[in-house]
Design an enzyme around this catalytic site. Structure first.
Site, PDB file in Angstrom:
ATOM      1  N   GLU A 162       0.835  -1.212   0.000  1.00  0.00           N
ATOM      2  CA  GLU A 162       0.000   0.000   0.000  1.00  0.00           C
ATOM      3  C   GLU A 162       0.866   1.257   0.000  1.00  0.00           C
ATOM      4  O   GLU A 162       0.579   2.221  -0.706  1.00  0.00           O
ATOM      5  CB  GLU A 162      -0.939  -0.021   1.217  1.00  0.00           C
ATOM      6  N   ASP A 174      -4.795  -0.877   9.439  1.00  0.00           N
ATOM      7  CA  ASP A 174      -5.837  -1.601   8.697  1.00  0.00           C
ATOM      8  C   ASP A 174      -5.373  -3.015   8.348  1.00  0.00           C
ATOM      9  O   ASP A 174      -6.115  -3.987   8.498  1.00  0.00           O
ATOM     10  CB  ASP A 174      -6.200  -0.851   7.410  1.00  0.00           C
TER      11      ASP A 174
HETATM   12  C1  GLA Z   1      -6.474   5.066   6.756  1.00  0.00           C
HETATM   13  C2  GLA Z   1      -5.107   4.393   6.801  1.00  0.00           C
HETATM   14  C3  GLA Z   1      -4.747   3.996   8.220  1.00  0.00           C
HETATM   15  C4  GLA Z   1      -4.855   5.185   9.170  1.00  0.00           C
HETATM   16  C5  GLA Z   1      -6.206   5.878   8.995  1.00  0.00           C
HETATM   17  C6  GLA Z   1      -6.284   7.144   9.787  1.00  0.00           C
HETATM   18  O1  GLA Z   1      -7.464   4.166   7.116  1.00  0.00           O
HETATM   19  O2  GLA Z   1      -5.088   3.249   5.980  1.00  0.00           O
HETATM   20  O3  GLA Z   1      -3.456   3.451   8.251  1.00  0.00           O
HETATM   21  O4  GLA Z   1      -3.793   6.059   8.974  1.00  0.00           O
HETATM   22  O5  GLA Z   1      -6.486   6.190   7.639  1.00  0.00           O
HETATM   23  O6  GLA Z   1      -6.219   6.850  11.149  1.00  0.00           O
END
Ligand code: GLA
Length: 390
Positions: A162, A174
């Site tokens: 990613e 995530d």
């Molecule tokens: C997205 C990113 C996460 C995090 C959130 C904000 O979901 O993928 O890694 O940074 O935004 O908390």
């Protein structure tokens, strides 16, 4: 017809393959209960994997040994690539390509597959659909080719894909929660050490309500911009205290003493991240002690800080937030994910849900002329193989 039946049908109709020796994978999305924009600052988060999932059906590609072909049921779109030529294309195919590139780099023995992707996890709404896609494909490859890959490596390879291949400066939250999620629990994660702790959710008494604002946003732009602001602040502060390597290292007292060294906008960014880390620690303890009132207050403070200090709010999410806050039975609520629209989550008393949804829906409609999508989510396990039909 249910989802895996649809996926099987497409495998037959589009790729002329039968489902014998196919593998079925389910990957959850996530809500983040608290700890937003802290993960890429080496801080703390408290997410929970949910029962909205991305589903995969895959088989080895017996005819073209190096070709990967993926069909997305929801996007009605196929992407094809060879393991010998993995190039970025600026579309959803970059997620599977990215994970394959880094699997290859780590010398995992891969070959071609055919994969059909479905499920009910909303896309681009702040519920980690891209991580679910990356983790699901990695797990599918692991199962099909019997790769000796630890779970933590799933999260790390997906995270690398990613950031470095797709180009989104996210943290690892995530990918981690899509991999390690556990039904009945949220995960407290230290994004620096990757140590984590499962914290029980009182799911009988409270539910997670997700309200989708219908505002789809480009998470990468906001994440990349905010991350570079945070890094800039660290660079400045480091000149005065060389022990500061990330905003995680800043205590509130230290921030208060040093903030005048920063331009006003960076002061606000830092304030959000530093106080949000404290809020996560407090929220973790509150959840352990079942002090839901405190937990709810911390969620609301987090939302306000994201809006006012971090500027990742938007009109529609504030409408939902303000409306939820007035309704009896809502324990706390906040935006979840990168922000700028997407999803608002609320912790709500189970026996009051039926009254809450119509109120928030109709207020939103009055003010925006559109209806939000309201979903009650349950916690669920992380990525897994399934024999289920749906
Ligand atoms: C997205 C990113 C996460 C995090 C959130 C904000 O979901 O993928 O890694 O940074 O935004 O908390």
């Amino acid at each position: 017809m249910n989802d895996y039946e649809d996926l099987t049908k497409i495998l037959k109709q589009k790729f002329y393959c039968d489902e014998n020796d196919s593998i079925k994978i389910k990957t959850p999305g996530r809500v983040n209960l608290i700890g937003e924009h802290t993960d890429y600052n080496e801080g703390f988060v408290l997410p929970c994997s949910i029962d909205l999932t991305t589903n995969f059906l895959g088989i080895p590609n017996k005819i073209e040994s190096k070709m990967l072909r993926f069909f997305s049921l929801r996007l009605q779109n196929t992407i094809n690539f060879s393991l010998d030529h993995i190039l970025k294309d600026n579309n959803w195919g970059d997620y599977p390509k990215g994970v394959c590139l880094y699997l290859k780099e780590e010398k995992y023995n891969l070959n071609g597959i055919i994969g059909i992707i479905g499920g009910n996890l909303p896309i681009r709404c702040g519920l980690a659909s891209s991580a679910a896609l990356e983790i699901g494909i990695l797990y599918l490859l692991k199962k099909i080719f019997n790769l000796k890959m630890e779970f933590i490596n799933l999260a790390k390879i997906a995270f690398k894909a990613e950031r470095q291949f797709v180009g989104v400066e996210c943290g690892i939250m995530d990918q981690f929660v899509c991999t390690f999620g556990k039904k009945g629990y949220s995960i407290f994660l230290d994004c620096k050490s990757l140590t984590h702790e499962y914290i029980k959710l009182p799911e009988e008494d409270v539910k997670i309500l997700i309200v989708l604002t219908n505002i789809q946003r480009d998470a990468s732009t906001v994440l990349n911009k905010r991350k570079s602001e945070c890094l800039e602040a660290v660079e400045i502060l480091k000149k005065y205290d060389s022990s500061i390597n990330s905003l995680r290292d800043l205590k509130i007292e230290c921030y208060n003493k040093m903030k005048s060294k920063l331009p006003e906008i960076l002061q606000r960014r830092c304030k959000h991240v530093i106080f949000e880390n404290y809020r996560v620690l407090e929220a973790k303890d509150a959840l352990k002690q079942q002090n839901l009132e405190l937990f709810g207050k911390l969620m609301c403070k987090s939302h306000e800080s994201l809006s006012e200090m971090y500027n990742v709010g938007c009109n529609e999410s504030d409408i939902v937030f303000n409306s939820l806050n007035k309704i009896s039975g809502v324990i706390g609520c906040r935006m979840t994910g990168a922000g700028l629209g997407g999803a608002i989550i609320a912790l709500v008393e189970t026996n009051k849900i039926a009254n809450i949804i119509p109120v928030v829906s109709s207020e939103f409609h009055t003010l925006t002329n559109s209806y939000p999508i309201c979903i009650i989510a349950n916690s669920s396990d992380g990525v897994r193989e399934t024999n289920q039909q749906c």
